[in-house]
Write a protein that holds these residues in place. Structure first.
Motif, PDB file in Angstrom:
ATOM      1  N   GLY A 160       0.787  -1.252  -0.026  1.00  0.00           N
ATOM      2  CA  GLY A 160       0.031   0.054   0.034  1.00  0.00           C
ATOM      3  C   GLY A 160       0.664   1.342   0.050  1.00  0.00           C
ATOM      4  O   GLY A 160       0.474   2.194   0.598  1.00  0.00           O
ATOM      5  N   GLY A 161       1.838   0.965  -0.543  1.00  0.00           N
ATOM      6  CA  GLY A 161       2.881   2.407  -0.629  1.00  0.00           C
ATOM      7  C   GLY A 161       3.877   2.606   0.272  1.00  0.00           C
ATOM      8  O   GLY A 161       4.745   3.386   0.267  1.00  0.00           O
ATOM      9  N   ASN A 162       3.795   1.813   1.397  1.00  0.00           N
ATOM     10  CA  ASN A 162       4.998   1.964   2.319  1.00  0.00           C
ATOM     11  C   ASN A 162       6.098   1.008   1.876  1.00  0.00           C
ATOM     12  O   ASN A 162       5.989  -0.211   1.763  1.00  0.00           O
ATOM     13  CB  ASN A 162       4.308   1.436   3.640  1.00  0.00           C
ATOM     14  N   ASN A 163       7.247   1.841   1.685  1.00  0.00           N
ATOM     15  CA  ASN A 163       8.170   1.173   0.928  1.00  0.00           C
ATOM     16  C   ASN A 163       8.985   0.154   1.792  1.00  0.00           C
ATOM     17  O   ASN A 163       9.338   0.470   2.991  1.00  0.00           O
ATOM     18  CB  ASN A 163       9.279   2.263   0.534  1.00  0.00           C
ATOM     19  N   PRO A 164       9.219  -1.140   1.548  1.00  0.00           N
ATOM     20  CA  PRO A 164       9.820  -2.148   2.314  1.00  0.00           C
ATOM     21  C   PRO A 164      11.467  -1.840   2.555  1.00  0.00           C
ATOM     22  O   PRO A 164      11.925  -2.158   3.593  1.00  0.00           O
ATOM     23  CB  PRO A 164       9.760  -3.484   1.444  1.00  0.00           C
TER      24      PRO A 164
ATOM     25  N   ASP B 281      -8.990   2.732  20.597  1.00  0.00           N
ATOM     26  CA  ASP B 281      -9.011   2.054  19.443  1.00  0.00           C
ATOM     27  C   ASP B 281      -7.761   2.146  18.590  1.00  0.00           C
ATOM     28  O   ASP B 281      -6.780   3.151  18.686  1.00  0.00           O
ATOM     29  CB  ASP B 281     -10.169   2.714  18.555  1.00  0.00           C
ATOM     30  N   GLN B 282      -7.613   1.320  17.507  1.00  0.00           N
ATOM     31  CA  GLN B 282      -6.670   1.136  16.574  1.00  0.00           C
ATOM     32  C   GLN B 282      -7.368   0.994  15.228  1.00  0.00           C
ATOM     33  O   GLN B 282      -7.959  -0.094  15.044  1.00  0.00           O
ATOM     34  CB  GLN B 282      -5.701  -0.047  17.025  1.00  0.00           C
ATOM     35  N   ILE B 283      -7.039   1.855  14.136  1.00  0.00           N
ATOM     36  CA  ILE B 283      -7.647   1.911  12.836  1.00  0.00           C
ATOM     37  C   ILE B 283      -6.590   1.635  11.861  1.00  0.00           C
ATOM     38  O   ILE B 283      -5.546   2.440  11.699  1.00  0.00           O
ATOM     39  CB  ILE B 283      -8.465   3.024  12.618  1.00  0.00           C
ATOM     40  N   PRO B 284      -6.728   0.562  11.252  1.00  0.00           N
ATOM     41  CA  PRO B 284      -5.511   0.426   9.998  1.00  0.00           C
ATOM     42  C   PRO B 284      -6.130   1.381   8.829  1.00  0.00           C
ATOM     43  O   PRO B 284      -7.102   1.611   8.785  1.00  0.00           O
ATOM     44  CB  PRO B 284      -5.504  -1.150   9.855  1.00  0.00           C
TER      45      PRO B 284
ATOM     46  N   VAL C 243      -5.966  12.145  22.000  1.00  0.00           N
ATOM     47  CA  VAL C 243      -5.029  12.293  20.803  1.00  0.00           C
ATOM     48  C   VAL C 243      -4.937  11.235  20.040  1.00  0.00           C
ATOM     49  O   VAL C 243      -5.300   9.923  20.275  1.00  0.00           O
ATOM     50  CB  VAL C 243      -3.481  12.478  21.619  1.00  0.00           C
ATOM     51  N   LEU C 244      -4.730  11.604  18.617  1.00  0.00           N
ATOM     52  CA  LEU C 244      -4.945  10.679  17.452  1.00  0.00           C
ATOM     53  C   LEU C 244      -3.456  10.767  17.162  1.00  0.00           C
ATOM     54  O   LEU C 244      -3.069  11.471  16.591  1.00  0.00           O
ATOM     55  CB  LEU C 244      -5.878  11.028  16.209  1.00  0.00           C
ATOM     56  N   VAL C 245      -2.903   9.362  16.963  1.00  0.00           N
ATOM     57  CA  VAL C 245      -1.377   9.409  16.894  1.00  0.00           C
ATOM     58  C   VAL C 245      -1.466   8.330  15.587  1.00  0.00           C
ATOM     59  O   VAL C 245      -1.863   7.321  15.558  1.00  0.00           O
ATOM     60  CB  VAL C 245      -0.829   8.718  17.991  1.00  0.00           C
ATOM     61  N   LYS C 246      -0.278   8.832  14.673  1.00  0.00           N
ATOM     62  CA  LYS C 246      -0.097   7.789  13.669  1.00  0.00           C
ATOM     63  C   LYS C 246       1.131   7.031  13.981  1.00  0.00           C
ATOM     64  O   LYS C 246       1.992   7.764  14.579  1.00  0.00           O
ATOM     65  CB  LYS C 246       0.240   8.643  12.369  1.00  0.00           C
ATOM     66  N   ASP C 247       0.799   5.867  14.038  1.00  0.00           N
ATOM     67  CA  ASP C 247       2.085   4.764  14.247  1.00  0.00           C
ATOM     68  C   ASP C 247       3.149   4.937  13.483  1.00  0.00           C
ATOM     69  O   ASP C 247       3.161   5.148  12.398  1.00  0.00           O
ATOM     70  CB  ASP C 247       1.523   3.434  13.999  1.00  0.00           C
ATOM     71  N   PRO C 248       4.551   5.256  14.135  1.00  0.00           N
ATOM     72  CA  PRO C 248       5.741   5.569  13.307  1.00  0.00           C
ATOM     73  C   PRO C 248       6.050   4.302  12.591  1.00  0.00           C
ATOM     74  O   PRO C 248       6.991   4.637  11.821  1.00  0.00           O
ATOM     75  CB  PRO C 248       6.714   5.815  14.367  1.00  0.00           C
ATOM     76  N   GLN C 249       5.702   3.101  12.655  1.00  0.00           N
ATOM     77  CA  GLN C 249       6.117   2.074  12.003  1.00  0.00           C
ATOM     78  C   GLN C 249       5.158   1.328  11.228  1.00  0.00           C
ATOM     79  O   GLN C 249       5.430   0.652  10.090  1.00  0.00           O
ATOM     80  CB  GLN C 249       6.934   0.912  12.764  1.00  0.00           C
TER      81      GLN C 249
ATOM     82  N   ARG D 168      -3.782   5.169  16.284  1.00  0.00           N
ATOM     83  CA  ARG D 168      -4.274   5.131  17.383  1.00  0.00           C
ATOM     84  C   ARG D 168      -4.861   6.108  18.291  1.00  0.00           C
ATOM     85  O   ARG D 168      -4.385   7.204  17.920  1.00  0.00           O
ATOM     86  CB  ARG D 168      -3.312   4.345  18.188  1.00  0.00           C
ATOM     87  N   ILE D 169      -5.995   5.947  18.849  1.00  0.00           N
ATOM     88  CA  ILE D 169      -6.726   7.078  19.716  1.00  0.00           C
ATOM     89  C   ILE D 169      -6.351   6.595  20.986  1.00  0.00           C
ATOM     90  O   ILE D 169      -6.506   5.509  21.584  1.00  0.00           O
ATOM     91  CB  ILE D 169      -8.188   6.825  19.263  1.00  0.00           C
TER      92      ILE D 169
END
Length: 572
Positions: free
Chosen positions: A153-157, A178-181, A509-515, A520-521
């Motif tokens: 999905g565009g995340n470069n390996p 909550d955790q939303i992919p 706080v809504l945080v984008k997972d760094p990896q 995540r909320i």
């Protein structure tokens, strides 16, 4: 009937094979070979050929018959008259071998042709074969990388080895709700009606058309605008939004930079965070002071990782600061100096009287998400232009090149002839940033979005820059070119708003997972991030003075205690 006559086989009582001397009385069969030799061998030896009537060495003039291999001479019957060996003796004596040597090569061409050693020709041919094999292996590896990149999905390996840090430190007392992919975001779709303008503030300067003719051959130096102030005010600190909240104009409030981050979340790689405050039936999307949202990412979606050291001028943080600096100065340089300004209903709500501010117009717009939910967003435009006696609003942004080695495309050489290739490379390396700019232009209903191409004077000089070109695009058409679906953007916003409306009053706080490609909320304390804000100093007469050595210290301390006591009573 003709029978087959078998002669007598002599018996050798002394060993293996025929006897050394045969009895003359033993009859000899007709057409029996006279000179048949016998080669002694052991019974444990492996048998090779018994006889070869076709072997000749005419084809190899270097090795005449039976000269270098006398062991095979015992099986050579070419000279035996009983096998017709002498019939063609005359013809064999007159046989001449034709010279099969290749003609000499002309003495021109590559260097290796001058050498007489023929063994180098196959060696060169082998090197070419190996080179082709290596090139084919590189192509196969490249296809594998693209395949895995598309599946992820565009995340470069290739960037998995780089360890990205979270934009905010997750505290142990925070509760993850909550955790939303991101895979669920790509499936969402929602349509909203056209928005309405509630208020337009600020003033705009006209766009200078001369910059449309800028090319790498007549590049322009990027100027610095130190006297103009740029404001990055969050949602709850905006006095206009506070007024709308008190008047119940809407239930959800945000800014265009925060909302575009949500809309383009599936394209993001770096970590980011958004503070969400639920107050009564209202929802506020905020950002922390000094948040990553105030900066611009560079090469976020690139295959080549950036240096990790912060003091490196090409590190991710240094490039983000440099890109924000370039973007601000570019948005003010491409305007008509000392020209007519377009002033709106109210002045800039964040500027003090007599303060020189940047050219910006704030459009407070309201969208109807459903029957019970209205969304107010503060959108920005940077310039305008009179087209057919109508005002056309522009957004101004700048792409920056820091080193052609990272992108593989030199803007100074490619912008004139291959501008599409340059834009395609930028879309690959900065997909999230360009998508956010496009989303902000669509939210503001800008008629045109201007993209500037700005590069360093020298790759190691990150203070001086030049403008190479300025290109304009219509936001909705450009969104179709970069595969940015407006229905999907609003679907993401609607899902997040519905999720937060179900939460209790408080701060989140809504945080984008760094990896990982997910958000995540977290539920955070009410006083979280309060220490991150930089408070303005109080006036001198309101500041608490340090204790003095003379007797006046007691009086001032007494006044201070009295004031503090009054404040405590008032709070009680």
């Amino acid at each position: 009937m003709v029978g087959f006559q078998i002669g007598d086989v002599p018996f050798n009582s002394d060993g293996w094979g025929p006897p050394e001397s045969t009895d003359s009385s033993v009859p000899v069969l007709p057409n029996h070979p006279v000179n048949v030799p016998f080669a002694p061998f052991s019974r444990s030896d492996k048998l090779g050929r018994i006889a070869d009537w076709t072997r000749t060495n005419y084809n190899n003039p270097k090795y005449p018959a039976n000269r270098n291999n006398p062991a095979d001479s015992a099986f050579d019957f070419t000279t035996d008259d009983s096998f017709g060996g002498g019939i063609n003796a005359d013809e064999d004596s007159t046989f001449r071998l034709v010279d099969g040597k290749p003609p000499p090569r002309p003495k021109f061409g590559p260097k290796w042709r001058f050498q007489n050693n023929r063994n180098q020709l196959p060696q060169r041919r082998d090197e070419e074969v190996e080179a082709r094999k290596r090139e084919a292996e590189k192509q196969r590896a490249r296809r594998d990388r693209l395949y895995h990149a598309n599946r992820s999905g565009g995340n470069n390996p290739r960037r998995e080895a780089a360890v990205f840090k979270s934009s905010v430190d997750i505290q142990p007392e925070w509760n993850m709700l909550d955790q939303i992919p991101f895979s669920t975001f790509t499936k969402l779709s929602y349509n909203v009606p056209e928005p309405e303008d509630l208020l337009i503030c600020g003033s705009l300067e006209s766009y200078d058309k001369n910059y449309d003719r800028t090319t790498p051959k007549n590049e322009r130096r990027l100027e610095r605008f130190k006297n103009r102030n740029f404001f990055k005010v969050t949602t709850t600190d905006d006095p206009i939004i506070r007024r709308f909240a008190n008047e119940d104009k809407a239930t959800v409030f945000a800014t265009d930079s925060i909302l575009s981050t949500l809309m383009c979340a599936p394209r993001s790689v770096y970590s980011w965070d958004i503070v969400i405050q639920r107050v009564g039936n209202k929802l506020f999307f905020d950002k922390r002071d000094g948040s990553q949202l105030d900066l611009l990412s560079v090469n976020e979606t690139s295959q080549e990782p950036l240096p990790d050291a912060k003091d490196d001028i090409n590190s991710a943080h240094s490039l983000s600061v440099e890109a924000a600096y370039i973007n601000q100065n570019f948005s003010q340089q491409v305007l008509v100096r000392n020209g007519s300004k377009l002033s709106f209903e109210e002045q800039n709500p964040f500027a003090c009287e007599g303060e020189e501010v940047a050219s910006v117009g704030y459009r407070y717009r309201r969208w109807k998400l459903d029957n019970d939910t209205n969304l107010v967003v503060r959108c920005e435009v940077q310039s305008f232009l009179d087209v057919n006696n109508q005002k056309s609003f522009f957004t101004l942004n700048a792409l920056n090149e820091f080193d052609p080695k990272y992108s593989g495309v030199d803007w100074r050489r490619k912008l004139d002839t291959q501008r599409g290739a340059v834009l395609a490379t930028e879309l690959k390396n900065n997909a999230n940033k360009i998508a956010k700019w496009t989303a902000q232009a669509i939210l503001a209903s800008a008629d045109m979005m201007k993209l500037g191409y700005v590069t360093r004077v020298h790759p190691r000089d990150h203070f001086n820059h030049v403008i190479l070109a300025v290109v304009g695009y219509k936001p909705k058409e450009f969104a179709g070119q970069i595969n940015l679906n407006t229905s999907n953007m609003w679907g993401i916003v609607k899902s997040i708003v519905d999720l937060c409306m179900k939460l209790n009053e408080g701060k989140y706080v809504l945080v984008k997972d760094p990896q990982k490609p997910q958000v995540r909320i977290y539920e955070v304390p009410a006083d979280a991030f309060e220490n991150d804000y930089v408070e303005e100093p109080l006036p001198e007469d309101e500041q608490v003075q340090p204790p003095l050595e003379n007797g006046n210290a007691a009086d001032e301390n007494g006044v201070t205690d009295e004031v503090e006591g009054k404040e405590v009573k008032a709070e009680a």
